[in-house]
Design an enzyme around this catalytic site. Structure first.
Site, PDB file in Angstrom:
ATOM      1  CB  THR A 127       1.639  -0.583  -5.935  1.00  0.00           C
ATOM      2  OG1 THR A 127       2.474  -0.555  -4.764  1.00  0.00           O
ATOM      3  CG2 THR A 127       1.017  -1.967  -6.088  1.00  0.00           C
ATOM      4  NE  ARG A 128       1.318   7.166  -6.913  1.00  0.00           N
ATOM      5  CZ  ARG A 128       0.596   7.467  -5.828  1.00  0.00           C
ATOM      6  NH1 ARG A 128      -0.458   6.756  -5.483  1.00  0.00           N
ATOM      7  NH2 ARG A 128       0.921   8.502  -5.078  1.00  0.00           N
ATOM      8  CE  LYS A 129      -0.100  -0.229  -1.141  1.00  0.00           C
ATOM      9  NZ  LYS A 129      -0.720  -1.465  -0.637  1.00  0.00           N
ATOM     10  CB  THR A 130       8.451   2.797  -3.658  1.00  0.00           C
ATOM     11  OG1 THR A 130       9.818   3.204  -3.594  1.00  0.00           O
ATOM     12  CG2 THR A 130       7.906   3.165  -5.026  1.00  0.00           C
TER      13      THR A 130
END
Length: 277
Positions: A127-130
């Site tokens: 996902t975009r969790k970074t």
């Protein structure tokens, strides 16, 4: 490969005014030989990035293990020759990049193999969790996963906070009017909204935080209405290595997990100086 300009930012951050220890104690013209080794078993990644960093500072690099290869504890990944100060300047940044990328790639490979043993057509995505997207997204690919969106600019993903402001059908209509090229994905948490999204023409329906039996109900309902083949189904939220096979048994297309990048277990790699040149 991750752009060198991006990687050099880490060097600039780590040594804004040089490596004072090496400059103080290591003769300027001293050359050395070193190796980078794996301290555990797993999928190695970040090799090309480390190579680019060392070569930028004039260090000769011999690649022993390539990105995506399975390595054993003690395997030599890179052999280095060059200025000792340059090797030590890059050391920690190169190890950090390789350690993080290999940790992600190793975990992704495990989950991909686990999922495909149950259902070969399902993809595993991050996902975009970074905040380290160039590094983490490449690691996902090396491990055999999908990157999902790289940025907010890549695709239209209508989430709960969008739907708190605009009704679902209207949001999809607006998205279609905005662009004919962008994929439209809608995040839903109920059977009713999943059907609404599919009927309104979403390309991807993300079933968020739904249990396997709830997901099965959604898929059955989509089939009854002749909508299942019109949309891709992504499942996300609450999925772990322990329960992922339960989701893999379902007729879904993508399983996405934020923990692949927001809860990285670093892979242990080490640089050892083995002598002067």
């Amino acid at each position: 490969m991750v752009p060198l300009s991006y990687l050099l930012r880490f060097i600039e951050e780590d040594a804004p005014f040089g490596d004072v220890t090496s400059e103080a104690v290591i003769p300027e013209d001293l050359n050395a030989r070193a190796i980078i080794i794996a301290k555990q078993k797993g999928v190695i990644a970040g090799v090309e990035e480390a190579k680019a960093l060392f070569e930028h500072f004039g260090v000769k690099v011999e690649v022993k293990k390539r990105d995506g290869e399975l390595v054993e504890k003690g395997d030599v990944i890179l052999a280095l020759e060059g200025n000792a100060r340059a090797i030590l300047l890059v050391e920690r940044t190169a190890l950090n990049v390789m350690g993080r990328m290999s940790g992600i790639a190793t975990e992704v490979r495990k989950l991909v193999e686990k999922v495909k043993s149950v259902n070969p057509k399902i993809r595993v995505a991050g996902t975009r969790k970074t905040l380290l997207k160039p590094i983490d997204k490449r690691a996902l690919l090396i491990g055999g996963g999908e990157t999902h969106r790289f940025s907010l600019s890549d695709a239209i993903l209508i989430k709960d906070n969008h739907l708190a402001l605009v009704p679902l059908e209207e949001a999809i209509r607006r998205a279609k009017e905005f662009s004919v090229y962008k994929v439209i994905e809608v995040e839903v948490e109920s059977l009713e909204d999943a059907l609404k999204a599919a009927r309104a023409g979403a390309d991807v329906v993300m079933l968020d935080n739904m249990k396997p039996d709830e997901i099965a109900e959604v898929i059955d309902a989509l089939r009854r209405e002749g909508l299942r083949e019109r949309v891709k189904i992504e499942v996300s939220g609450g999925i772990t290595p322990e329960n992922i096979t339960e989701y893999a048994k379902l007729d879904v297309d993508v399983i996405s997990l934020g923990y692949l990048t927001h809860s990285v277990k670093n892979f242990d790699v080490s640089l050892e100086i083995i002598g002067r040149l």
